[in-house]
Design a protein around this motif. Structure first.
Motif, PDB file in Angstrom:
ATOM      1  N   THR A  20       0.835  -1.207   0.000  1.00 41.09           N
ATOM      2  CA  THR A  20       0.000   0.000   0.000  1.00 41.09           C
ATOM      3  C   THR A  20       0.863   1.247   0.000  1.00 41.09           C
ATOM      4  O   THR A  20       0.578   2.224  -0.714  1.00 41.09           O
ATOM      5  N   ARG A  21       1.931   1.232   0.834  1.00 39.58           N
ATOM      6  CA  ARG A  21       2.821   2.392   0.883  1.00 39.58           C
ATOM      7  C   ARG A  21       3.507   2.609  -0.466  1.00 39.58           C
ATOM      8  O   ARG A  21       3.680   3.735  -0.920  1.00 39.58           O
ATOM      9  N   THR A  22       3.899   1.496  -1.108  1.00 40.22           N
ATOM     10  CA  THR A  22       4.556   1.605  -2.416  1.00 40.22           C
ATOM     11  C   THR A  22       3.623   2.211  -3.447  1.00 40.22           C
ATOM     12  O   THR A  22       4.017   3.104  -4.212  1.00 40.22           O
ATOM     13  N   ARG A  23       2.371   1.722  -3.458  1.00 45.30           N
ATOM     14  CA  ARG A  23       1.399   2.273  -4.406  1.00 45.30           C
ATOM     15  C   ARG A  23       1.114   3.732  -4.106  1.00 45.30           C
ATOM     16  O   ARG A  23       0.958   4.547  -5.021  1.00 45.30           O
ATOM     17  N   SER A  24       1.055   4.089  -2.840  1.00 47.97           N
ATOM     18  CA  SER A  24       0.797   5.482  -2.471  1.00 47.97           C
ATOM     19  C   SER A  24       1.943   6.379  -2.916  1.00 47.97           C
ATOM     20  O   SER A  24       1.721   7.475  -3.445  1.00 47.97           O
ATOM     21  N   GLY A  25       3.171   5.906  -2.703  1.00 55.87           N
ATOM     22  CA  GLY A  25       4.327   6.691  -3.146  1.00 55.87           C
ATOM     23  C   GLY A  25       4.355   6.843  -4.654  1.00 55.87           C
ATOM     24  O   GLY A  25       4.654   7.922  -5.183  1.00 55.87           O
ATOM     25  N   LEU A  26       4.034   5.750  -5.350  1.00 51.96           N
ATOM     26  CA  LEU A  26       3.991   5.811  -6.810  1.00 51.96           C
ATOM     27  C   LEU A  26       2.894   6.756  -7.285  1.00 51.96           C
ATOM     28  O   LEU A  26       3.086   7.498  -8.258  1.00 51.96           O
ATOM     29  N   ALA A  27       1.772   6.750  -6.596  1.00 49.51           N
ATOM     30  CA  ALA A  27       0.668   7.641  -6.968  1.00 49.51           C
ATOM     31  C   ALA A  27       1.092   9.096  -6.857  1.00 49.51           C
ATOM     32  O   ALA A  27       0.762   9.922  -7.715  1.00 49.51           O
ATOM     33  N   VAL A  28       1.843   9.412  -5.802  1.00 46.35           N
ATOM     34  CA  VAL A  28       2.330  10.791  -5.626  1.00 46.35           C
ATOM     35  C   VAL A  28       3.269  11.164  -6.772  1.00 46.35           C
ATOM     36  O   VAL A  28       3.170  12.266  -7.347  1.00 46.35           O
ATOM     37  N   LEU A  29       4.173  10.250  -7.115  1.00 43.76           N
ATOM     38  CA  LEU A  29       5.108  10.525  -8.206  1.00 43.76           C
ATOM     39  C   LEU A  29       4.373  10.712  -9.532  1.00 43.76           C
ATOM     40  O   LEU A  29       4.716  11.587 -10.327  1.00 43.76           O
ATOM     41  N   VAL A  30       3.353   9.880  -9.776  1.00 40.67           N
ATOM     42  CA  VAL A  30       2.570  10.004 -11.008  1.00 40.67           C
ATOM     43  C   VAL A  30       1.874  11.356 -11.061  1.00 40.67           C
ATOM     44  O   VAL A  30       1.851  12.025 -12.107  1.00 40.67           O
ATOM     45  N   LEU A  71       2.406   7.167 -18.061  1.00 39.83           N
ATOM     46  CA  LEU A  71       1.776   7.725 -16.869  1.00 39.83           C
ATOM     47  C   LEU A  71       0.416   7.094 -16.619  1.00 39.83           C
ATOM     48  O   LEU A  71       0.049   6.822 -15.467  1.00 39.83           O
ATOM     49  N   LEU A  72      -0.343   6.852 -17.676  1.00 38.38           N
ATOM     50  CA  LEU A  72      -1.667   6.245 -17.511  1.00 38.38           C
ATOM     51  C   LEU A  72      -1.562   4.822 -16.955  1.00 38.38           C
ATOM     52  O   LEU A  72      -2.321   4.437 -16.059  1.00 38.38           O
ATOM     53  N   VAL A  73      -0.609   4.061 -17.470  1.00 36.14           N
ATOM     54  CA  VAL A  73      -0.422   2.695 -16.974  1.00 36.14           C
ATOM     55  C   VAL A  73      -0.028   2.712 -15.502  1.00 36.14           C
ATOM     56  O   VAL A  73      -0.580   1.973 -14.667  1.00 36.14           O
ATOM     57  N   LEU A  74       0.925   3.564 -15.166  1.00 35.11           N
ATOM     58  CA  LEU A  74       1.364   3.654 -13.768  1.00 35.11           C
ATOM     59  C   LEU A  74       0.229   4.117 -12.862  1.00 35.11           C
ATOM     60  O   LEU A  74       0.100   3.645 -11.727  1.00 35.11           O
ATOM     61  N   ALA A  75      -0.582   5.041 -13.371  1.00 32.18           N
ATOM     62  CA  ALA A  75      -1.701   5.534 -12.573  1.00 32.18           C
ATOM     63  C   ALA A  75      -2.685   4.415 -12.257  1.00 32.18           C
ATOM     64  O   ALA A  75      -3.171   4.286 -11.125  1.00 32.18           O
ATOM     65  N   PHE A  76      -2.982   3.572 -13.235  1.00 31.50           N
ATOM     66  CA  PHE A  76      -3.900   2.450 -13.001  1.00 31.50           C
ATOM     67  C   PHE A  76      -3.274   1.409 -12.068  1.00 31.50           C
ATOM     68  O   PHE A  76      -3.978   0.763 -11.292  1.00 31.50           O
ATOM     69  N   VAL A  77      -1.964   1.264 -12.139  1.00 33.61           N
ATOM     70  CA  VAL A  77      -1.284   0.328 -11.239  1.00 33.61           C
ATOM     71  C   VAL A  77      -1.443   0.765  -9.792  1.00 33.61           C
ATOM     72  O   VAL A  77      -1.590  -0.061  -8.881  1.00 33.61           O
ATOM     73  N   THR A  78      -1.418   2.065  -9.548  1.00 32.17           N
ATOM     74  CA  THR A  78      -1.530   2.560  -8.171  1.00 32.17           C
ATOM     75  C   THR A  78      -2.928   2.372  -7.593  1.00 32.17           C
ATOM     76  O   THR A  78      -3.111   2.428  -6.379  1.00 32.17           O
ATOM     77  N   ARG A  79      -3.935   2.201  -8.470  1.00 30.77           N
ATOM     78  CA  ARG A  79      -5.341   2.069  -8.058  1.00 30.77           C
ATOM     79  C   ARG A  79      -5.842   3.319  -7.334  1.00 30.77           C
ATOM     80  O   ARG A  79      -6.831   3.266  -6.599  1.00 30.77           O
ATOM     81  N   ALA A  80      -5.147   4.425  -7.554  1.00 30.12           N
ATOM     82  CA  ALA A  80      -5.532   5.673  -6.895  1.00 30.12           C
ATOM     83  C   ALA A  80      -6.299   6.554  -7.879  1.00 30.12           C
ATOM     84  O   ALA A  80      -5.790   6.879  -8.954  1.00 30.12           O
ATOM     85  N   LYS A  81      -7.515   6.921  -7.513  1.00 30.93           N
ATOM     86  CA  LYS A  81      -8.340   7.744  -8.394  1.00 30.93           C
ATOM     87  C   LYS A  81      -7.651   9.067  -8.707  1.00 30.93           C
ATOM     88  O   LYS A  81      -7.689   9.559  -9.842  1.00 30.93           O
ATOM     89  N   GLY A  82      -6.989   9.651  -7.697  1.00 32.14           N
ATOM     90  CA  GLY A  82      -6.313  10.936  -7.911  1.00 32.14           C
ATOM     91  C   GLY A  82      -5.211  10.838  -8.946  1.00 32.14           C
ATOM     92  O   GLY A  82      -5.022  11.746  -9.762  1.00 32.14           O
ATOM     93  N   ALA A  83      -4.465   9.714  -8.927  1.00 29.10           N
ATOM     94  CA  ALA A  83      -3.382   9.537  -9.894  1.00 29.10           C
ATOM     95  C   ALA A  83      -3.935   9.390 -11.305  1.00 29.10           C
ATOM     96  O   ALA A  83      -3.368   9.917 -12.266  1.00 29.10           O
ATOM     97  N   VAL A  84      -5.034   8.660 -11.436  1.00 27.38           N
ATOM     98  CA  VAL A  84      -5.648   8.493 -12.754  1.00 27.38           C
ATOM     99  C   VAL A  84      -6.125   9.832 -13.293  1.00 27.38           C
ATOM    100  O   VAL A  84      -5.907  10.166 -14.470  1.00 27.38           O
ATOM    101  N   ILE A  85      -6.781  10.602 -12.441  1.00 30.47           N
ATOM    102  CA  ILE A  85      -7.257  11.922 -12.870  1.00 30.47           C
ATOM    103  C   ILE A  85      -6.085  12.813 -13.265  1.00 30.47           C
ATOM    104  O   ILE A  85      -6.125  13.514 -14.291  1.00 30.47           O
ATOM    105  N   ALA A  86      -5.005  12.771 -12.467  1.00 27.41           N
ATOM    106  CA  ALA A  86      -3.829  13.588 -12.776  1.00 27.41           C
ATOM    107  C   ALA A  86      -3.230  13.190 -14.119  1.00 27.41           C
ATOM    108  O   ALA A  86      -2.818  14.038 -14.918  1.00 27.41           O
ATOM    109  N   ALA A  87      -3.181  11.873 -14.406  1.00 27.57           N
ATOM    110  CA  ALA A  87      -2.616  11.412 -15.669  1.00 27.57           C
ATOM    111  C   ALA A  87      -3.463  11.819 -16.860  1.00 27.57           C
ATOM    112  O   ALA A  87      -2.952  11.935 -17.985  1.00 27.57           O
ATOM    113  N   LEU A  88      -4.754  12.027 -16.626  1.00 26.60           N
ATOM    114  CA  LEU A  88      -5.628  12.447 -17.720  1.00 26.60           C
ATOM    115  C   LEU A  88      -5.431  13.917 -18.088  1.00 26.60           C
ATOM    116  O   LEU A  88      -5.764  14.329 -19.201  1.00 26.60           O
TER     117      LEU A  88
END
Length: 325
Positions: A20-30, A71-88
């Motif tokens: 979870t922490r890894t995905r959260s960190g990745l989401a921030v980077l995305v 970025l879109l692939v990484l955003a979906f990997v994080t499962r974070a809605k905010g990351a997906v929106i940011a990538a869009l």
């Protein structure tokens, strides 16, 4: 026994927390990367030209879109809605900036009228030794007007030998020249503020009236060394509002891609048609084009086709454009 049973559960819980922490960190980077990319795309003219950074960013701008799928692939990997929106966000920005320019002209081009003008333009690369070959191929394309750049004395003589019979009207100075089946009037050399001549202006006496034509071979543009090019393009833009003809053609090697901030003074007054078959229409280097320094800009006419073609041994592709007069 109970302690032994609890151990795997603790391990699973710990692994889950790390994931979870890894995905959260990745989401921030995305999010940071996506919003940064969107800012560079939308505000690229504000990128300072330190060490040529502005020129590099402007020239490479369409290629920044390659980062969007990642970025879109990484955003979906994080499962974070905010990351997906940011990538869009950069997806939308890139789409707004470039999709209208790569839609095929064939989808909306007007039908050719009874009076058309086809113009061919190429930087023939003087050292290639194939200016005559380029001229022969461009004449075979059916163009009524041929504009060439980066000619030395030998190249000009060779081209003249090829075109003089079929194109009885011509004018040239320095590294540029134009050959036409229509009479050329009011021809003059333009130094565009540099004190040396790499541009010409003239009127083409077409069956439907005069069409202004400008042929330019802009100074080279390299990171940290493009002031002369900038000066030429800025001074060239000043000619447009003073031109008395309703119809204008401005062609040649501008040494500035379509997304370069320096060409905006021209494209804000003249238009460049999409490619007939779609895409960016990159022209340089000819072997594997990544940018488009060669342009046909116009006002007052309708473009019916716009393509690039490889002729001669130049490092630039030629541009072939047909317009309704």
């Amino acid at each position: 026994m109970s302690a032994l049973l609890e151990a795997p559960r603790e391990t699973r819980d710990s692994s889950s927390r790390r994931s979870t922490r890894t995905r959260s960190g990745l989401a921030v980077l995305v999010c940071i990367a996506a919003l940064g990319l969107a800012a560079v795309l939308g505000l690229h003219v504000l990128v300072p030209d330190l060490l040529g950074l502005g020129l590099i960013v402007d020239s490479a701008l369409p290629w920044f879109g390659l980062a969007i799928p990642v970025l879109l692939v990484l955003a979906f990997v994080t499962r974070a809605k905010g990351a997906v929106i940011a990538a869009l966000v950069p997806t939308v920005v890139w789409g707004v900036m470039f999709v209208p320019a790569i839609v095929p002209l064939a989808w909306s081009a007007p039908a050719a009228s009874g009076d058309t003008l086809t113009i061919a333009s190429q930087n023939v690369e003087a050292d290639s030794g194939t200016a005559a070959e380029s001229a022969t191929a461009l004449a075979a394309s059916g163009a009524q007007v041929i504009a060439l750049q980066e000619m030395d004395a030998d190249a000009r003589e060779q081209v003249e030998g090829v075109l003089s019979d079929s194109y009885p009207y011509s004018y040239g100075i320095g590294t540029v020249g134009v050959w036409s089946t229509y009479p050329i009037e009011n021809a003059q050399a333009l130094d565009l503020g540099l004190g040396w001549q790499r541009a010409i202006a003239a009127d083409l006496a077409t069956p439907t009236g005069l069409v202004s034509i400008y042929v330019i071979h802009a100074a080279s543009a390299r990171p940290g060394d493009h002031a002369d090019r900038d000066t030429m393009l800025a001074n060239l833009a000043d000619y447009i509002p003073r031109d008395e003809n309703d119809r204008i053609l401005m062609v040649g090697d501008f040494n500035a891609g379509s997304s370069d901030r320096t060409i905006a003074g021209l494209t804000g007054q003249l238009s460049e048609a999409n490619q007939t078959g779609g895409g960016f229409g990159f022209t340089w280097p000819a072997s594997s084009p990544v940018t488009r320094p060669d342009h046909v800009l116009q006002r007052g006419m309708e473009v019916t086709s716009n393509t690039t073609l490889r002729v001669g041994g130049s490092d630039h592709l030629a541009v072939l454009t047909t317009l309704n007069l």
